[in-house]
Design an enzyme around this catalytic site. Structure first.
Site, PDB file in Angstrom:
ATOM      1  N   SER A 100       7.803  -5.741   6.105  1.00 56.09           N
ATOM      2  CA  SER A 100       7.486  -6.681   7.177  1.00 56.09           C
ATOM      3  C   SER A 100       8.188  -8.029   7.045  1.00 56.09           C
ATOM      4  CB  SER A 100       5.974  -6.827   7.266  1.00 56.09           C
ATOM      5  OG  SER A 100       5.434  -5.550   7.490  1.00 56.09           O
ATOM      6  N   ARG A 152       0.832  -1.181   0.000  1.00 53.02           N
ATOM      7  CA  ARG A 152       0.000   0.000   0.000  1.00 53.02           C
ATOM      8  C   ARG A 152       0.868   1.232   0.000  1.00 53.02           C
ATOM      9  NH1 ARG A 152      -3.483   0.781   4.327  1.00 53.02           N
ATOM     10  NH2 ARG A 152      -2.232  -0.923   5.112  1.00 53.02           N
ATOM     11  N   ASP A 163       5.524  -3.909  10.066  1.00 52.77           N
ATOM     12  CA  ASP A 163       4.103  -3.650  10.338  1.00 52.77           C
ATOM     13  C   ASP A 163       3.772  -3.626  11.832  1.00 52.77           C
ATOM     14  OD1 ASP A 163       4.600  -6.353  10.459  1.00 52.77           O
ATOM     15  OD2 ASP A 163       3.031  -6.931   9.045  1.00 52.77           O
TER      16      ASP A 163
HETATM   17  P1  ADP Z   1      -0.376  -8.648   5.051  1.00 51.51           P
HETATM   18  O1  ADP Z   1      -0.157  -9.555   6.215  1.00 51.51           O
HETATM   19  O2  ADP Z   1      -0.035  -9.279   3.765  1.00 51.51           O
HETATM   20  O3  ADP Z   1       0.184  -7.298   5.244  1.00 51.51           O
HETATM   21  P2  ADP Z   1      -3.144  -8.369   5.804  1.00 51.51           P
HETATM   22  O4  ADP Z   1      -2.866  -7.883   7.157  1.00 51.51           O
HETATM   23  O5  ADP Z   1      -4.218  -7.695   5.028  1.00 51.51           O
HETATM   24  O6  ADP Z   1      -1.926  -8.432   4.855  1.00 51.51           O
HETATM   25  O7  ADP Z   1      -3.545  -9.890   5.981  1.00 51.51           O
HETATM   26  C1  ADP Z   1      -3.869 -10.664   4.892  1.00 51.51           C
HETATM   27  C2  ADP Z   1      -4.127 -12.051   5.403  1.00 51.51           C
HETATM   28  O8  ADP Z   1      -5.257 -12.040   6.263  1.00 51.51           O
HETATM   29  C3  ADP Z   1      -4.437 -13.016   4.306  1.00 51.51           C
HETATM   30  O9  ADP Z   1      -3.263 -13.665   3.871  1.00 51.51           O
HETATM   31  C4  ADP Z   1      -5.381 -13.997   4.978  1.00 51.51           C
HETATM   32  O10 ADP Z   1      -4.661 -15.056   5.532  1.00 51.51           O
HETATM   33  C5  ADP Z   1      -6.000 -13.225   6.117  1.00 51.51           C
HETATM   34  N1  ADP Z   1      -7.385 -12.878   5.768  1.00 51.51           N
HETATM   35  C6  ADP Z   1      -7.787 -11.990   4.839  1.00 51.51           C
HETATM   36  N2  ADP Z   1      -9.129 -11.976   4.765  1.00 51.51           N
HETATM   37  C7  ADP Z   1      -9.572 -12.867   5.662  1.00 51.51           C
HETATM   38  C8  ADP Z   1     -10.873 -13.338   6.054  1.00 51.51           C
HETATM   39  N3  ADP Z   1     -11.987 -12.895   5.506  1.00 51.51           N
HETATM   40  N4  ADP Z   1     -10.927 -14.262   7.009  1.00 51.51           N
HETATM   41  C9  ADP Z   1      -9.812 -14.734   7.564  1.00 51.51           C
HETATM   42  N5  ADP Z   1      -8.579 -14.365   7.234  1.00 51.51           N
HETATM   43  C10 ADP Z   1      -8.453 -13.441   6.305  1.00 51.51           C
HETATM   44 MG    MG Z   2       0.082  -5.734   6.480  1.00 53.98          MG
END
Ligand code: ADP
Ligand code: MG
Length: 475
Positions: free
Chosen positions: A142, A73, A195
């Site tokens: 991260s 992002r 993060d």
């Molecule tokens: P990142 O860790 O890549 O920075 P996020 O914090 O947005 O990104 O987390 C994304 C992760 O969250 C996905 O890989 C998935 O495992 C989990 N996730 C996303 N949507 C859902 C959902 N509706 N229910 C459960 N887990 C979810």
């Molecule tokens: Mg994240």
């Protein structure tokens, strides 16, 4: 047979309170060991060189870049200063093309820089705010990084789905800076954080009682504020604030008390990083769906409850994802229609009885509940290390949590809350709050960039600045 597999799973995933207390104790112990000396623990307890968190007084325009596990992002925040907080924020989310996760670092950073350049160009066309000042950027990266200052650090190793060999051991800030220059982007990277540190900073900006920032997203990690004099491995002069934010890298935590099943063992053996990130593999979004898939595969090989089916999909690693098991776990329809849909769409399991679907829900629940309870034990470990887990706390302690798993998997969050309360007991629970810190990690980077650059500016006005170890910008 299928019931037997589930009964066995239930049994092996048990997390009674005495076990969780051992896990919390082990976490607190590993934290101490990691602070003692470099390599003192699997929990690396990395110095973030952030010794001062945002206060709400920061002012001006700052950019943030957040590279997590799946998406990245870019964002721009206008800080009002004087407790006016964020007066404006624009952001754009871009998913990372999977081939870039295992290509070369110049491709990855080139892609990020080009998306950032597009965002900056679009924004400035709209708002016309080019005021001649160099743009300041906070970079949330991260993955485990060994920092030398708040704005530099070398990549220790990749985690989650990333594996780009030529970046390991390299300074990721220099890589990004080079890529930005190639794009003709005039921007200064004022801070490199992850993060968890970003979540901590973002939440602390609004609430001074926030003591830790935790991520349960694709992966998991934690950051918290430690007293500098409680960090034996911190060399040189102590920071003037007396504090240092520690990036725990707790995903790599391991304890013999962790309830590990045959499915976890096999998942680990076949992973990109065998033997590593064991706590992460039990508690984070990248893996929970995959654990459930492995259980379903075992059931399908030893029973006929899924009927005649083609096993190709069910045998494909990571095809069942955590959002799918979350949808199944929360299915409120009387005949579990959503479970039927998810099994069919994702795994080509087409005909199931209601009993079978109930069993599938139970598997999801067992895996998510174990994850949440172990997560709560981790939080209790941090509170223990800080001496904030006892009954006589006058002080309020807030733990800020972000990440897609925590945000969207309601049952995970509920189990986590309940378990933390059980672990702390009624009295101590009153002074501890768990908060969802929405989008801390991106804004947190911009906030730390702001507090670092403004700290540097303020310091340079003071003669006393001469001894700080901060790397203030020369230009
Ligand atoms: P990142 O860790 O890549 O920075 P996020 O914090 O947005 O990104 O987390 C994304 C992760 O969250 C996905 O890989 C998935 O495992 C989990 N996730 C996303 N949507 C859902 C959902 N509706 N229910 C459960 N887990 C979810
Ligand atoms: Mg994240």
């Amino acid at each position: 047979m299928a019931e037997q597999v589930v009964a066995d799973l239930r049994d092996k995933c048990e997390t009674p309170l005495p076990l969780l207390r051992e896990v919390a104790l082990a976490m607190a112990h590993e934290m101490g060991a990691g602070l003692q000396k470099e390599g003192g623990s699997r929990v690396k307890m990395l110095l973030s060189y952030v010794d001062k968190l945002p206060t709400g007084r920061e002012e001006g325009l700052f950019y943030g870049l957040d590279l997590g596990g799946t998406n990245f992002r870019v964002l721009k925040v206008q800080l009002g200063g004087n407790q006016k907080h964020v007066v404006n924020c624009d952001s754009k989310e871009v998913s990372i093309p999977p081939q870039l996760m295992s290509g070369s670092s110049s491709e990855l950073f080139g892609f990020i820089a080009s998306e950032l350049a597009k965002f900056v160009a679009d924004e400035e066309n709209c708002t016309n705010i080019s005021n001649g000042k160099k743009r300041e950027l906070g970079f949330t990266f991260s993955f485990p990084v060994k920092q030398r200052s708040v704005a530099s650090g070398t990549l220790v190793k990749w985690t989650k789905a990333f594996s780009i060999d030529d970046a390991v051991g390299e300074d990721v800030v220099a890589k990004l800076q080079t890529a930005m220059e190639k794009q003709g982007l005039d921007m200064h990277i004022a801070a490199l954080i992850n993060d968890a540190v970003g979540t901590l900073a973002g939440a602390r900006y609004y609430d001074k009682d926030v003591v830790a920032g935790i991520i349960f997203g694709t992966g998991t990690n934690a950051a918290y504020v430690e007293k500098a004099n409680a960090i034996p491995k911190l060399e040189g002069e102590l920071p003037r604030s007396g504090d240092m934010v520690i990036n725990m890298e707790w995903g790599n935590f391991y304890s013999s008390h962790l309830p590990i099943t045959e499915y976890d063992q096999e998942l680990d053996n076949e992973s990109l990083n065998p033997g590593e990130q064991i706590y992460e593999k039990l508690t984070s979004g990248m893996y929970l769906g995959e654990i459930v898939r492995r259980v379903l595969l075992k059931i399908s090989l030893h029973s006929s409850i899924f009927g005649n089916m083609d096993h190709t999909k069910l045998q494909t690693h990571f095809l069942l994802r955590t959002p799918h098991i979350s949808a199944m776990n929360h299915d409120k329809t009387p005949d579990l229609k959503i479970v039927a849909e998810k099994l069919e769409e994702n795994l080509a399991i087409t005909s199931t009885s209601l009993e079978t679907r109930k069993l599938v829900v139970e598997i999801c629940d067992i895996v998510a509940r174990r994850a949440a309870r172990l997560a709560a034990a981790g939080l209790a470990g941090i509170l223990k290390k800080l001496g904030r887990d006892c009954n006589d706390q006058e002080q309020r302690s807030v733990i800020a949590i972000d990440g897609g798993l925590f945000e969207h998997y309601t049952k995970f969050r509920e189990y986590l809350d309940i378990t933390l309360a059980e672990l702390l007991g009624e009295e101590a629970s009153k002074s501890v709050a768990v908060k969802h810190a929405d989008d801390g990690s991106g804004i947190g980077a911009a906030l730390i960039a702001a507090s670092q650059s403004q700290y540097c500016n303020a310091e340079s006005d003071e003669v006393a600045a001469k001894n700080t170890y901060h790397t203030c910008r020369e230009d």
